[in-house]
Design a protein around this motif. Sequence first.
Motif, PDB file in Angstrom:
ATOM      1  N   ARG A 194      61.252  33.980  30.305  1.00 51.32           N
ATOM      2  CA  ARG A 194      60.535  33.559  31.505  1.00 51.32           C
ATOM      3  C   ARG A 194      60.037  32.139  31.282  1.00 51.32           C
ATOM      4  N   LEU A 195      59.692  31.461  32.377  1.00 52.81           N
ATOM      5  CA  LEU A 195      59.228  30.084  32.278  1.00 52.81           C
ATOM      6  C   LEU A 195      57.832  30.037  31.674  1.00 52.81           C
ATOM      7  N   PHE A 196      57.588  29.039  30.820  1.00 53.84           N
ATOM      8  CA  PHE A 196      56.278  28.811  30.209  1.00 53.84           C
ATOM      9  C   PHE A 196      55.755  30.064  29.502  1.00 53.84           C
ATOM     10  N   ALA A 197      56.622  30.723  28.710  1.00 55.59           N
ATOM     11  CA  ALA A 197      56.186  31.927  27.999  1.00 55.59           C
ATOM     12  C   ALA A 197      55.091  31.599  26.986  1.00 55.59           C
ATOM     13  N   THR A 198      55.143  30.406  26.396  1.00 51.40           N
ATOM     14  CA  THR A 198      54.124  30.016  25.416  1.00 51.40           C
ATOM     15  C   THR A 198      53.588  28.631  25.756  1.00 51.40           C
ATOM     16  N   LEU A 199      52.285  28.460  25.582  1.00 52.63           N
ATOM     17  CA  LEU A 199      51.643  27.169  25.833  1.00 52.63           C
ATOM     18  C   LEU A 199      51.084  26.550  24.563  1.00 52.63           C
ATOM     19  N   ASP A 200      50.893  27.344  23.522  1.00 50.70           N
ATOM     20  CA  ASP A 200      50.205  26.865  22.332  1.00 50.70           C
ATOM     21  C   ASP A 200      51.190  26.378  21.273  1.00 50.70           C
ATOM     22  N   THR A 201      50.819  25.288  20.622  1.00 50.16           N
ATOM     23  CA  THR A 201      51.668  24.708  19.586  1.00 50.16           C
ATOM     24  C   THR A 201      51.608  25.546  18.312  1.00 50.16           C
ATOM     25  N   ARG A 202      52.745  25.768  17.709  1.00 49.23           N
ATOM     26  CA  ARG A 202      52.826  26.419  16.397  1.00 49.23           C
ATOM     27  C   ARG A 202      53.524  25.467  15.436  1.00 49.23           C
ATOM     28  N   THR A 203      53.012  25.348  14.220  1.00 42.58           N
ATOM     29  CA  THR A 203      53.615  24.497  13.198  1.00 42.58           C
ATOM     30  C   THR A 203      53.881  25.328  11.948  1.00 42.58           C
ATOM     31  N   ARG A 204      55.090  25.252  11.443  1.00 45.97           N
ATOM     32  CA  ARG A 204      55.481  26.023  10.258  1.00 45.97           C
ATOM     33  C   ARG A 204      56.272  25.130   9.304  1.00 45.97           C
ATOM     34  N   LYS A 205      56.247  25.464   8.020  1.00 43.02           N
ATOM     35  CA  LYS A 205      57.068  24.764   7.031  1.00 43.02           C
ATOM     36  C   LYS A 205      58.496  25.292   7.107  1.00 43.02           C
ATOM     37  N   TRP A 206      59.446  24.375   6.903  1.00 43.78           N
ATOM     38  CA  TRP A 206      60.860  24.735   6.953  1.00 43.78           C
ATOM     39  C   TRP A 206      61.594  23.977   5.863  1.00 43.78           C
ATOM     40  N   SER A 207      62.446  24.690   5.126  1.00 46.29           N
ATOM     41  CA  SER A 207      63.282  24.057   4.097  1.00 46.29           C
ATOM     42  C   SER A 207      64.736  24.122   4.542  1.00 46.29           C
ATOM     43  N   PRO A 208      65.224  23.075   5.200  1.00 46.25           N
ATOM     44  CA  PRO A 208      66.621  23.092   5.658  1.00 46.25           C
ATOM     45  C   PRO A 208      67.605  23.107   4.495  1.00 46.25           C
ATOM     46  N   GLU A 209      67.216  22.511   3.364  1.00 48.80           N
ATOM     47  CA  GLU A 209      68.036  22.556   2.146  1.00 48.80           C
ATOM     48  C   GLU A 209      67.108  22.585   0.939  1.00 48.80           C
ATOM     49  N   LYS A 210      67.639  22.972  -0.202  1.00 51.95           N
ATOM     50  CA  LYS A 210      66.844  23.016  -1.421  1.00 51.95           C
ATOM     51  C   LYS A 210      66.322  21.619  -1.755  1.00 51.95           C
ATOM     52  N   GLY A 211      65.045  21.546  -2.039  1.00 50.90           N
ATOM     53  CA  GLY A 211      64.437  20.259  -2.359  1.00 50.90           C
ATOM     54  C   GLY A 211      63.966  19.489  -1.133  1.00 50.90           C
ATOM     55  N   VAL A 212      64.157  20.067   0.057  1.00 49.28           N
ATOM     56  CA  VAL A 212      63.744  19.415   1.301  1.00 49.28           C
ATOM     57  C   VAL A 212      62.757  20.326   2.020  1.00 49.28           C
ATOM     58  N   GLU A 213      61.572  19.820   2.302  1.00 42.09           N
ATOM     59  CA  GLU A 213      60.561  20.591   3.027  1.00 42.09           C
ATOM     60  C   GLU A 213      59.994  19.754   4.158  1.00 42.09           C
ATOM     61  N   VAL A 214      60.025  20.296   5.354  1.00 39.65           N
ATOM     62  CA  VAL A 214      59.533  19.576   6.533  1.00 39.65           C
ATOM     63  C   VAL A 214      58.566  20.484   7.287  1.00 39.65           C
ATOM     64  N   LEU A 215      57.833  19.875   8.235  1.00 34.92           N
ATOM     65  CA  LEU A 215      56.979  20.639   9.138  1.00 34.92           C
ATOM     66  C   LEU A 215      57.657  20.697  10.508  1.00 34.92           C
ATOM     67  N   LEU A 216      57.789  21.896  11.048  1.00 28.34           N
ATOM     68  CA  LEU A 216      58.469  22.100  12.324  1.00 28.34           C
ATOM     69  C   LEU A 216      57.456  22.629  13.339  1.00 28.34           C
ATOM     70  N   SER A 217      57.307  21.915  14.467  1.00 29.56           N
ATOM     71  CA  SER A 217      56.324  22.292  15.487  1.00 29.56           C
ATOM     72  C   SER A 217      57.008  22.579  16.815  1.00 29.56           C
ATOM     73  N   ASP A 218      56.484  23.571  17.517  1.00 29.95           N
ATOM     74  CA  ASP A 218      56.925  23.890  18.872  1.00 29.95           C
ATOM     75  C   ASP A 218      55.964  23.237  19.863  1.00 29.95           C
ATOM     76  N   THR A 219      56.409  22.972  21.093  1.00 29.11           N
ATOM     77  CA  THR A 219      55.528  22.408  22.118  1.00 29.11           C
ATOM     78  C   THR A 219      55.713  23.157  23.425  1.00 29.11           C
ATOM     79  N   VAL A 220      54.794  22.920  24.352  1.00 30.28           N
ATOM     80  CA  VAL A 220      54.905  23.500  25.681  1.00 30.28           C
ATOM     81  C   VAL A 220      56.179  22.981  26.350  1.00 30.28           C
TER      82      VAL A 220
END
Length: 438
Positions: free
Chosen positions: A240-266
């Motif tokens: 459905r449209l606009f199911a989430t409004l709040d930002t979530r930020t999580r750590k993500w390792s796309p490859e070994k030795g690489v760590e980034v922060l991944l955030s969702d937005t409205v």
Amino acid sequence: MEKFRQTLKVRKERAILVAANLSRSNGSDDLAELTALAESAGAIVADRFQQRIRTVNPSTYIGKGKALQLAQRVTRFKADVIVFDNDLSPAQIRELEKITETKVLDRSELILDIFATRARTKQAKLQVELAQLEYTYPRLTRMWSHLDTVAGAGGATAAGAVGGIGTRGPGEQQLEIDRRLVNKRIRDLKQELAGIDDRKLREIKGRHGLFKICLVGYTNAGKSTLLNALTDAGAFVEDRLFATLDTRTRKWSPEKGVEVLLSDTVGFVKKLPHQLVASFKATLEEAVNADLLLHVIDVANEDVLGQMESVKAVLKEIGCGHKPTLPVLNKIDAIKDIGSLEMLETVYPEAVSVSARSGLGLDALARKVTGFYRGGELVLRVSSRQSDGRIQSFLRAHGQILDEQYGDSSVIIEVRMGRNQLPELQRLKPDALEIVKH
């Protein structure tokens, strides 16, 4: 107007949807998105009224003749509310309600109502309430009950709870009282949100040294599903449209030795009300401060190009128009016209095609993101004291060790690592650092 506008909500009401576009407009179905918005708000779509007009009528937007036709449809379909895909002036709403004897909402009011039902956190509720009041303020009429119905998903607030007997000065009009109270509530909300925004901005800026990625895209493009697929974030997902409004930020390792922060937005939509863009400034600040944007695109949607342009317009409005962006062509498992996907892959050769739901293509996305993270690779020769564990730990965590030579008290390490990580390595101050290969 007082008779019909006791609430801005459309849940469980029978709605007639109206799209009035100038004759120079194009597009075969101008009501497709409004239909999705109305259904997302809980309305029952009873009829769709699509009109082409040469000029905007200052009194009724669509002209008195078409307004009378609309009144007939209200009777025929037993409608409770009329929803326009256009933004109407207070005078136009008032005149349309007088002619049709039915509550009239415009596109912005409908979106604000949806946001009010979706808000869960305190910050989101305050942001929605502020947007609603700022939109409603110039539309105030001599009525009182609207103040406790536009104040947000949480029910009655200070805006609707104050101003009883004894608050009116001699000769003061009800409209002036309404405006004074709404102005005060707006000031209070802005002050409270400013404190939350400051904490949010400090939190974002405190992530110095971490590579920050932000998911942006049209509402319902699959951003939360992608966040869950990459990080096991457990974000709420619903079709459905606009199911989430709040930002979530999580750590993500796309490859070994690489760590980034991944955030969702409205999610974005076309013609997103200004009040929402302003109110959700701190939420959108995640995109402003990101090192990379992942533009999640619903390739199964018939209006995919229009949705992409709408997202680009909002990004430009919040100052992200020139930020590095990687198109992510999502929902490839649901696409009906393979030619549309092939066209997008041709126009955007850097794009990655994925299905966040099934996991198809996520490995390719991880590799692409790692390339952005590294910014190209270097081979370095780094000399440091054996006792300096920080440098050795950094090299092992962020690069590929090619060679190690140990002396009495020092160590020389040859490593392949990303160009973007070089400044952080330099801040650790190794004894010597040499670029062996670009």
